[in-house]
Design a protein around this motif. Structure first.
Motif, short mmCIF file in Angstrom:
data_model
loop_
_atom_site.label_atom_id
_atom_site.label_comp_id
_atom_site.label_asym_id
_atom_site.label_seq_id
_atom_site.Cartn_x
_atom_site.Cartn_y
_atom_site.Cartn_z
N ALA A 131 6.51 -0.92 -2.42
CA ALA A 131 5.18 -1.15 -2.96
C ALA A 131 5.12 -0.73 -4.43
CB ALA A 131 4.13 -0.41 -2.14
N ALA A 132 5.84 0.34 -4.76
CA ALA A 132 5.84 0.80 -6.14
C ALA A 132 6.44 -0.27 -7.05
CB ALA A 132 6.62 2.11 -6.27
N ARG A 133 7.54 -0.87 -6.59
CA ARG A 133 8.18 -1.90 -7.40
C ARG A 133 7.27 -3.12 -7.53
NH1 ARG A 133 12.14 -5.04 -5.55
NH2 ARG A 133 12.23 -3.70 -3.73
N VAL A 156 -5.44 5.75 3.16
CA VAL A 156 -5.37 4.32 3.46
C VAL A 156 -4.82 4.04 4.85
CG1 VAL A 156 -4.12 2.24 2.78
CG2 VAL A 156 -5.35 3.55 1.08
N GLU A 157 -3.94 4.93 5.35
CA GLU A 157 -3.35 4.67 6.67
C GLU A 157 -4.40 4.72 7.78
OE1 GLU A 157 -0.34 7.55 7.67
OE2 GLU A 157 -1.57 9.22 7.01
N LEU A 193 0.81 -1.21 0.00
CA LEU A 193 0.00 0.00 0.00
C LEU A 193 0.84 1.26 0.00
CD1 LEU A 193 -2.64 -0.99 2.67
CD2 LEU A 193 -3.07 -0.65 0.25
N PHE A 194 0.22 2.34 -0.47
CA PHE A 194 0.80 3.66 -0.35
C PHE A 194 -0.03 4.34 0.72
CE2 PHE A 194 1.39 1.85 -4.45
CZ PHE A 194 2.74 2.02 -4.67
N ALA A 235 3.86 7.81 -5.83
CA ALA A 235 3.88 6.41 -5.43
C ALA A 235 5.30 6.00 -5.01
CB ALA A 235 3.39 5.52 -6.57
N ILE A 236 6.29 6.37 -5.83
CA ILE A 236 7.67 5.96 -5.54
C ILE A 236 8.16 6.62 -4.24
CG2 ILE A 236 10.06 6.14 -6.34
CD1 ILE A 236 8.86 5.91 -9.22
#
Lengths: 504, 324
Positions: free
Chosen positions: B209-211, A399-400, A348-349, B202-203
């Motif tokens: 997670a990005a990878r 999301v957190e 997740l981000f 995202a990175i």
């Protein structure tokens, strides 16, 4: 009945807009293991915070040894003999075991630290009584999670803690380590320490609990003596607890799906690497394949090898044709998606919104010529929130701030949105409460019925037994046996195989 | 377009909104104080002068803000700015047709971006160290070239068309300013509307997670370094053309101004969050403060002290806003 150590009387805690606890009352008796269970958001963590001084209660009172107890800081709570074993352990990785044990116990004289030999001796004695196998000179970074826990427990006991609160201590432990922890908990009881034990795993409560209190939506549902509930092996006993937690009866049972009949969509032929030994199996369209083994048996490694994260020798065929699968990118292009074991750090981000997370595995689903459409992103997120039933304020919810179950649904949405035909799910319901677990399981079944093939990598036997059409049994990087699920499946034999006790 | 352009990302959206409002307030305050202290502040000549300085910070900042959001860093921009200016002058003086020299000097900037990206992505050197290294290389090269030319700056003997790009006027406004602002607008579009934004956030938010989500992490970071280098090359060439000389000293503190502008604008030095408009406001504030102090004849050293304080203050402000 032993005397009351802690009396919790009519405790409430209000946050703006939420009542985290409403009139919770129960007693914790000296020298018992008192379990607290409840779904995420039931109020368990708020209760711990109040007991340890991290939060102040809004109303009600707590009596410790019959006296009013109202700690204003964790330090004060510790002085009252209250310690917590958090999920995030409080040890210093760079120091040795010995240095960790005496940390904060040094005496200061003329601005210099001096070790008090008596304190040090007491520390060693406690550690030895808990686990003599831990070497004092080793750096803590090299220890396992279980061993780090032991160090924290030792520190707590040595500082005369009478009550230790354990917040899901087994979440990151292997089965064997769990057993060792239980031995330690029994030893604690012998040393006159009371344990408050918080866990999602009901089975554990039957193994070590004396009493269990169920919380739901901030309210106390009831406290039971574990001996009244019957032994853990019986279906009826857990059913009552689950009923108390959910307010409804959950029937989790394997229903034979149509999966496993079609042509193989994925086939591994003698795949090996540093952790795997000639792993071969095939996965059919619409099949839910279980991959069961203890921690370290190679489950995650199979997932990583398929997903192109680790090197591998051997052959992998996707829909009948050989595929190198050398990177996640390539795997995704071949229709494979991974729901990683560590969803927060790998899946997740967390700082981004639900809306921003969902399209990231397949950016083309919201963009054309490299330009994304915020409108499409929003409608996509809304459709997934509805489809997989994510509980959130709206699609902009970060999301957190979601519960574990809802976070996992976001990861799942991300994978589904990548048009994946093969889903690799590593510990799909770890750390997720019972209700959300059932929902995730139903989603997996739904996906399989729709033609997606799923591999569930799990270290929880009930999970694979509830879910999977076939189960691969792993031990030391090898597939020892494959069993077809059904009413006649022998779980005792399975346990024998994955613990290496018996040759398949 | 309504909510779509308010560059919100999750919970940080609200924090950034507050921060942008605070920045606008500070900017208005700075301008009011400047006007009160020195009437010259609002004059045409002075405004063009400030805008020129600020435009260069914004230009490099347009790409650097994405780079920082993606969790990386570029300290070399100041010296690359100097080197490309010196090279532009040196090449056009030594027989290379000015338009070609112009393009080549921009490409030198791109080359440094590529080198930075290769060091960080390919050889996995920490961005701060990698770009500190290239910063010294660029600085040294700039001085060497000026020395070969025979002086501290490359000033004399430049062809007549050397200054054309920097001196052409469109009505009351210099042509280069229009071009620079057009470039900044294009990068704003890149930032707000393209997948590059998605990748950077995202990175910077979670590289693992990005990878695992199949993003080309290395490729994106490399591309961002090249963009930063290219824009810096453009800025260096423009400054040289405007001033009519290539000076190795011109970029001193430039990397710092860019970073202060970005951080002041609410971008986290750890990546994962940030704002383009914030960077623009940050650059304006930095520019106006510096300019006013110049007009008041405050010594350069005091300005440096003040900029340092502004950077630390900005980081503290960010943390305060976030902890609420």
């Amino acid at each position: 009945m032993p005397e009351k150590l802690l009396e919790i009387q009519n405790i409430s805690k209000h946050f703006p807009g939420v009542d985290a606890l409403r009139g919770v009352s129960f007693d914790i008796h000296r020298n018992t293991v008192h379990c607290i269970v409840g779904e995420n958001g039931a109020g368990k963590s708020t209760l711990i915070k109040i007991l340890t001084g991290a939060e102040r209660r809004s109303s009600g009172s707590i009596l410790l040894r019959g006296r009013e107890y109202n700690p204003r800081s964790t330090r004060e709570a510790m002085n009252f003999g209250m310690s917590v074993l958090f999920q995030e352990l409080n040890v210093v990785n760079q120091l040795t075991v010995e240095q960790n044990l005496v940390l904060g116990k040094e005496k200061v004289r003329l601005g210099f630290f001096r070790r008090d030999p008596q304190v040090v001796a007491r520390m060693y004695e406690v550690l030895r009584s808990l686990d003599p196998s831990i070497p004092l000179g080793k750096r803590v970074a090299e220890l396992s999670v279980a061993q780090k826990q032991v160090i924290e427990i030792a520190k707590a006991i040595a500082s005369e803690s009478e009550l230790i609160i354990m917040d899901e201590p087994t979440a990151a432990l292997s089965e064997e380590e769990v057993n060792r922890l239980f031995t330690i908990i029994k030893e604690l009881k012998r040393q006159n320490v009371t344990v408050v034990y918080i866990s999602h795993r009901l089975r554990e409560i039957f193994e070590i609990g004396d009493a269990v209190t169920v919380l739901r939506d901030g309210q106390m549902i009831g406290t039971r003596q574990v001996s009244e509930l019957g032994s853990g092996g019986e279906v009826g006993s857990t059913a009552e607890l689950i009923k108390m937690m959910l307010g409804k009866v959950v029937a989790e049972r394997y229903v034979a799906g149509g999966g496993g009949q079609g042509a193989p969509v994925l086939e591994l032929r003698k795949v090996s690497n540093a952790k795997l030994r000639e792993v071969s199996f095939s996965l059919a369209k619409g099949e839910i394949l279980g991959c069961y083994g203890l921690i370290g048996s190679g489950k995650t490694e199979i997932a990583r090898a398929i997903y192109g994260l680790d090197q591998k020798q051997g052959e992998v065929l996707v829909a009948g044709s050989p595929a190198a699968l050398a990177s996640p990118r390539e795997a995704i292009r071949q229709g494979i998606a991974l729901v990683p074991e560590e969803r927060r750090s790998e899946g997740l981000f967390t700082r981004l919104a639900i809306r921003e997370n969902i399209p990231l595995m397949n950016i083309r689903s919201i963009s054309r010529w490299g330009i994304f459409s915020a409108r499409r992103e929003k409608s996509l997120a809304r459709s997934y929130i509805q489809k997989v039933r994510i509980v959130a304020r709206d699609e902009n919810h970060p999301v957190e701030k979601l519960s574990g179950g809802n976070q996992q649904k976001v990861v799942l949405s991300k994978c589904i949105n990548a048009d994946s035909r093969i889903l690799l799910m590593d510990e799909p319901t770890r750390g997720i409460d019972v209700g959300a677990k059932e929902e995730i399981h139903n989603l997996i079944r739904e996906l399989a019925r729709g033609g997606t093939s799923v591999i569930v990598f799990s270290s929880e036997l009930p999970e694979v037994l509830n879910l999977c059409d076939r189960i691969l049994l792993l031990y030391e990087g090898r597939i020892r046996d494959v069993v077809r699920n059904g009413p006649e499946v022998d779980s005792e034999r399975i346990m024998h195989i994955v613990t290496g006790a018996k040759e398949a | 377009m309504q909510a779509d352009l308010t560059l919100k990302s999750g919970r940080r959206g609200a924090t950034l909104d507050i921060q942008l409002l605070i920045l606008v307030g500070i900017l208005v305050l700075v301008m009011a104080v400047s006007t009160a202290l020195t009437p010259r502040f609002l004059s045409y000549v002075n405004m063009i002068n400030v805008l020129m300085q600020v435009a260069m910070i914004m230009l490099t900042g347009s790409a650097a803000v994405l780079l920082m959001i993606a969790g990386a860093f570029d300290l070399s921009v100041g010296m690359v700015l100097a080197l490309t200016g010196v090279m532009y002058a040196f090449m056009s003086k030594n027989g290379i047709p000015t338009p070609l020299a112009l393009v080549l000097s921009i490409l030198i900037g791109s080359g440094f971006g590529l080198a930075n990206g290769a060091l960080v992505v390919g050889l996995k050197i920490t961005p701060v160290i990698a770009t500190l290294g290239t910063m010294y290389v660029a600085q040294g090269l700039a001085f060497i070239v000026a020395w070969i030319d025979g002086g501290a700056n490359v000033t004399t003997g430049l062809p007549r068309d050397f200054e054309v790009f920097g001196r052409t006027m469109v009505g009351p406004i210099p042509l280069f300013l229009l071009i620079v602002f057009a470039l900044i607008l294009i990068f704003y579009f890149l930032f707000a509307k393209t997948n590059l934004r998605k990748y950077a956030f995202a990175i910077g938010g979670n590289q693992t997670a990005a990878r695992l989500s199949g993003l080309k992490v290395g490729g994106v970071v490399l591309a961002l370094y090249v963009l930063v280098g290219t824009l810096t090359g453009f800025a260096g060439m423009t400054l040289a053309s405007r001033m009519g000389s290539g000076s190795p000293k011109v970029g001193t503190g430039f990397e710092f101004d860019v970073i202060v502008a970005i951080v002041l604008g609410g971008t986290s030095i750890y990546g994962g969050e940030g704002s383009f408009l914030g960077m623009i406001l940050g650059a304006l504030i930095i520019g106006f403060v510096g300019n006013t102090l110049n007009l008041l004849n405050v010594m350069f050293f005091y300005q440096t002290v003040l900029k340092g304080l502004i950077l630390v203050g900005a980081v503290l402000l960010m943390r305060q806003l976030r902890s609420r």
